[in-house]
Design a protein around this motif. Structure first.
Motif, short mmCIF file in Angstrom:
data_model
loop_
_atom_site.label_atom_id
_atom_site.label_comp_id
_atom_site.label_asym_id
_atom_site.label_seq_id
_atom_site.Cartn_x
_atom_site.Cartn_y
_atom_site.Cartn_z
N SER A 1 -29.13 17.34 47.13
CA SER A 1 -29.58 16.21 47.74
C SER A 1 -28.39 15.96 48.75
CB SER A 1 -29.90 15.00 47.21
OG SER A 1 -28.70 14.56 46.43
N GLY A 2 -28.79 14.94 49.96
CA GLY A 2 -27.62 14.73 50.77
C GLY A 2 -26.37 14.20 50.16
N GLY A 3 -26.56 13.08 49.22
CA GLY A 3 -25.59 12.79 48.37
C GLY A 3 -24.75 13.76 47.75
N GLN A 4 -25.46 14.83 46.88
CA GLN A 4 -24.60 15.84 46.12
C GLN A 4 -23.87 16.62 46.97
OE1 GLN A 4 -28.29 17.04 44.31
NE2 GLN A 4 -28.09 15.88 42.42
N ALA A 5 -24.50 16.99 48.40
CA ALA A 5 -23.77 17.64 49.24
C ALA A 5 -22.88 17.14 49.70
CB ALA A 5 -24.82 18.10 50.42
N GLN A 6 -22.68 15.85 49.91
CA GLN A 6 -21.53 15.07 50.39
C GLN A 6 -20.38 15.12 49.12
OE1 GLN A 6 -19.89 15.02 53.05
NE2 GLN A 6 -20.67 13.03 54.29
N ARG A 7 -20.63 14.95 48.11
CA ARG A 7 -19.86 15.04 47.04
C ARG A 7 -19.42 16.40 46.77
NH1 ARG A 7 -19.89 10.91 43.04
NH2 ARG A 7 -21.44 9.20 43.97
N ILE B 1 -16.61 16.76 49.74
CA ILE B 1 -15.65 15.88 49.25
C ILE B 1 -14.61 16.81 48.09
CG2 ILE B 1 -14.48 14.02 48.09
CD1 ILE B 1 -17.15 12.45 49.13
N ALA B 2 -15.11 17.37 47.27
CA ALA B 2 -14.55 18.21 46.28
C ALA B 2 -13.81 19.33 47.09
CB ALA B 2 -15.70 18.81 45.34
N ARG B 3 -14.34 19.95 47.96
CA ARG B 3 -13.86 21.06 48.75
C ARG B 3 -12.47 20.37 49.66
NH1 ARG B 3 -17.08 23.68 53.74
NH2 ARG B 3 -17.23 21.18 54.24
N ALA B 4 -12.53 19.18 49.91
CA ALA B 4 -11.63 18.60 50.83
C ALA B 4 -10.48 18.37 49.85
CB ALA B 4 -11.82 17.31 51.58
N LEU B 5 -10.66 17.84 48.57
CA LEU B 5 -9.83 17.64 47.46
C LEU B 5 -9.00 18.96 46.86
CD1 LEU B 5 -11.50 14.77 45.38
CD2 LEU B 5 -9.73 14.69 47.09
N ALA B 6 -9.63 20.04 47.04
CA ALA B 6 -9.07 21.27 46.47
C ALA B 6 -7.68 21.86 46.93
CB ALA B 6 -10.01 22.31 46.69
N ASP C 1 -22.48 15.34 58.63
CA ASP C 1 -23.86 15.68 58.19
C ASP C 1 -23.50 16.90 56.76
OD1 ASP C 1 -26.17 17.43 57.44
OD2 ASP C 1 -26.51 17.37 59.53
N PRO C 2 -23.62 16.28 55.41
CA PRO C 2 -22.98 17.14 54.50
C PRO C 2 -23.75 18.48 54.24
CG PRO C 2 -24.37 15.40 53.60
CD PRO C 2 -24.34 15.02 55.14
N LEU C 3 -24.83 18.68 54.57
CA LEU C 3 -25.55 19.97 54.51
C LEU C 3 -24.95 21.02 55.48
CD1 LEU C 3 -28.97 18.95 53.23
CD2 LEU C 3 -27.30 20.33 51.88
N ALA C 4 -25.04 20.48 56.78
CA ALA C 4 -24.73 21.27 57.77
C ALA C 4 -23.12 21.69 57.90
CB ALA C 4 -24.86 20.53 59.03
N SER C 5 -22.49 21.14 57.05
CA SER C 5 -20.79 21.33 56.88
C SER C 5 -20.68 22.51 55.65
CB SER C 5 -20.10 20.33 56.63
OG SER C 5 -20.37 19.66 55.26
N LEU C 6 -21.65 22.83 55.05
CA LEU C 6 -21.52 23.88 53.80
C LEU C 6 -22.28 24.98 54.28
CD1 LEU C 6 -22.60 21.32 50.90
CD2 LEU C 6 -20.29 21.75 51.93
N ASP C 7 -21.68 26.04 53.91
CA ASP C 7 -22.23 27.62 54.34
C ASP C 7 -23.67 27.55 53.15
OD1 ASP C 7 -22.83 30.25 54.29
OD2 ASP C 7 -20.80 30.72 55.10
N PRO C 8 -24.62 27.88 53.86
CA PRO C 8 -25.83 28.03 53.09
C PRO C 8 -25.91 29.22 51.97
CG PRO C 8 -26.52 28.34 55.37
CD PRO C 8 -24.96 28.09 55.09
N ARG C 9 -25.07 30.10 52.33
CA ARG C 9 -25.24 31.56 51.59
C ARG C 9 -24.23 31.46 50.49
NH1 ARG C 9 -22.95 34.92 56.42
NH2 ARG C 9 -21.61 33.14 56.39
N ALA D 1 -19.40 26.73 43.96
CA ALA D 1 -18.04 27.18 43.59
C ALA D 1 -17.11 27.80 44.51
CB ALA D 1 -18.10 27.93 42.47
N ASP D 2 -17.95 28.78 45.25
CA ASP D 2 -17.19 29.37 46.56
C ASP D 2 -16.85 28.32 47.73
OD1 ASP D 2 -17.41 31.68 45.44
OD2 ASP D 2 -19.10 32.37 46.17
N ILE D 3 -17.90 27.32 47.92
CA ILE D 3 -17.38 26.47 48.88
C ILE D 3 -16.18 25.44 48.59
CG2 ILE D 3 -18.20 24.48 49.87
CD1 ILE D 3 -21.28 25.70 49.80
N ILE D 4 -16.11 25.22 47.35
CA ILE D 4 -15.01 24.10 46.90
C ILE D 4 -13.78 24.95 47.12
CG2 ILE D 4 -14.22 23.07 44.84
CD1 ILE D 4 -17.06 22.15 44.20
N LEU D 5 -13.75 26.16 46.75
CA LEU D 5 -12.56 26.63 46.58
C LEU D 5 -12.26 27.64 47.74
CD1 LEU D 5 -12.85 28.34 42.85
CD2 LEU D 5 -11.43 26.31 43.67
N GLU D 6 -13.05 27.51 48.86
CA GLU D 6 -12.76 28.16 50.00
C GLU D 6 -11.09 27.81 50.59
OE1 GLU D 6 -14.21 28.49 54.70
OE2 GLU D 6 -14.98 26.95 53.44
#
Length: 514
Positions: free
Chosen positions: A411-417, A420-425, A357-365, A369-374
């Motif tokens: 969107s769901g697809g954008q959130a999943q991307r 993925i960017a966070r995983a690649l960081a 679930d892409p949206l559930a795996s991202l901190d809504p606050r 940029a902060d999510i990707i670089l966490e």
């Protein structure tokens, strides 16, 4: 009074935005009509708004047995729903009340139109009619004690408890594995045929609609792109949009794609065991994974497939150090990896997860940029962080200015991307993809799968792809491992697995996916 459900020039607005425009179809007793299309096409809004079950405002006409639903007061709509219509929703766990037993759900559903309170024998018969095992025992159980397929059967039984003439099923099987999807859809079709009940089916699974619906409306951006016999549109659509949807839906009959070359062995997991204590006061343990072994080469995709509860995600998390492991070993390029509580940041960097679930795996606050670089915020100097986040967004096919957005605007697809960017960081060598496309519609999921393929070729990534979609595994994986009851019962190259399956579990999955 005319029988059937007739929709003419239906429109749906939410605020100032038009969601659905000029939708027309008819649904006769015993008939199954499907609404299909990509996310945001207006499927659920078209199905639910005339019955007062969405945030939209309907216009046009929706006549149910000669009664106009559009513009009807909510009190009258509630009575129509209680007397004539049953609803089956996508997520049974959220559709069922967690503090009510199965029996209480059935009683409430049966009495909603003023009917008498059903006795135990009647409720057992309801559960038997939807193929639920041990029905008498289930009456006292709560939803969380049931599997996904069992919960969906309870939801169907509750939807039928008051004897409706119409059934509205909104993505009723998308959260289930292939075998359960086939069982539940076959059950719904059988009940419709036996009872002369009409069903309005919302789905993005063209392959499933082909075998179960009579007519199909393909929706695009709130309008009908194509309408006609379901089998004809699902197999030979007349529009480019329908063709793209069909091509994006994996099928076992499609030709195999060329996959990237693989290198030396990267990861070896041997004799993995995972168990959990039984819930509540009961003694003993549940063996979730038993003696599971697998290997993964550089640049290889290994698909881990199986039914719900087979242990796929538990095994993947144990290997990646994200979940418990009671026994077994994991070696990385021949060197043993320490237990998860002793793995260093370098060990954790090597394997990065992407969840279902892409949206559930991202901190809504947080910002994107902060999510990707966490994962690397202590490794990237502050003055370089914005550029690093923008580069990763670009790599996963998103605009650089997405860095300042919040997850709620994606969107769901954008959130999943973004996930993925966070995983690649962290610059990993391997990605753990846990049902990373199952929450997405076929077009969006196909784009994400293409992204994984591009990243794998560019970075030489290894992928452990956990999925219940055997056709998707065949499309994307070099090898496929099949799990059942916590054990890997078969592992083979994709061509060999489908040409000569050895395990009965594999043959069942192939039959259910065909």
């Amino acid at each position: 009074m005319s029988e059937g459900y007739v929709v003419r020039n239906l429109g749906v607005r939410v605020g100032d935005r038009t969601i659905v425009e000029d939708i027309s179809f008819s649904l006769a007793p015993g008939q199954i009509v499907a609404l299909a299309g990509a996310s945001g096409a207006g499927k659920s809004m078209s199905a639910m708004t005339p019955f007062g079950l969405s945030a939209g405002v309907a216009s046009g006409s929706a006549m149910l047995d000669g009664i106009e639903l559009v513009g009807m007061p909510e009190r009258d709509l509630s009575r129509i729903r209680a007397e004539k219509v049953g609803f089956v929703f996508q997520q049974p766990l959220t559709a069922l009340t967690p503090h009510r037993t199965v029996g209480q759900h059935l009683q409430e559903a049966a009495m909603q139109a003023g009917g008498v309170k059903p006795d135990k024998a009647a409720m057992v018969a309801m559960l038997e009619s939807v193929g639920l095992s041990r029905p008498e025992e289930r009456l006292a159980q709560y939803p969380h004690l049931l599997s996904g397929g069992e919960r969906q059967r309870v939801l169907i039984a509750a939807a039928l408890a008051h004897g409706p003439r119409y059934l509205v099923a909104d993505e009723p099987v998308s959260a289930l594995d292939a075998a359960l999807r086939g069982e539940i859809m076959a059950l719904l079709v059988r009940l419709c045929r036996e009872r002369g009940m009409a069903m309005l089916l919302v789905s993005h699974d063209l392959a499933g609609i082909e075998h179960h619906a009579d007519r199909l409306l393909l929706l695009e951006s709130g309008k009908v792109a194509e309408a006609g016999p379901a089998q004809q549109i699902a197999t030979a659509p007349a529009t480019d949009y329908g063709g793209r949807l069909m091509a994006a839906t994996p099928r076992l009959s499609e030709p195999l794609h060329q996959l990237p070359d693989t290198g030396e062995t990267l990861l070896e997991a041997e004799a993995i065991h995972v168990h959990f204590p039984k819930p509540g006061w009961r003694r003993g343990r549940i063996d979730a994974v038993v003696d599971a072994s697998l290997s993964l080469a550089e640049g290889e995709t290994l698909a881990l497939v199986g039914g719900s509860g087979s242990g796929k995600s538990t095994l993947g998390r144990a290997i990646a150090g994200l979940g418990p492991m009671a026994a077994g070993s994991v070696r990385w390029q021949g060197t043993a990896m320490p237990p998860r509580n002793r793995r260093s940041s370098e060990h954790r960097r090597l394997i990065q997860p992407v969840f279902q679930d892409p949206l559930a795996s991202l901190d809504p606050r947080w910002s994107v940029a902060d999510i990707i670089l966490e994962p690397v915020k202590w490794l990237v100097p502050h003055e370089y962080r914005a550029e690093r986040a923008a580069d990763l967004l670009e790599e996963v096919g998103l605009p650089r200015d997405f860095a300042g957005r919040k997850p709620s605007s994606l969107s769901g697809g954008q959130a999943q991307r973004v996930a993925i960017a966070r995983a690649l960081a962290a610059n990993p060598a391997m990605l753990l993809l846990d049902e990373a496309t199952s929450a997405l519609d076929p077009l969006v999921a196909d784009g994400v799968v293409a992204l994984f393929d591009r990243l794998q070729r560019a970075r030489g990534l290894s992928l452990l792809f956990i999925t219940h979609d055997l056709a998707l595994a065949r499309r994307t994986a070099h090898r496929i491992a099949v799990m059942e009851a916590g054990r890997i019962v078969e592992c083979a190259p994709r061509e060999e697995l489908f040409a000569n399956p050895q395990a009965e579990a594999t043959r069942r999955l192939i039959a259910a996916s065909g």
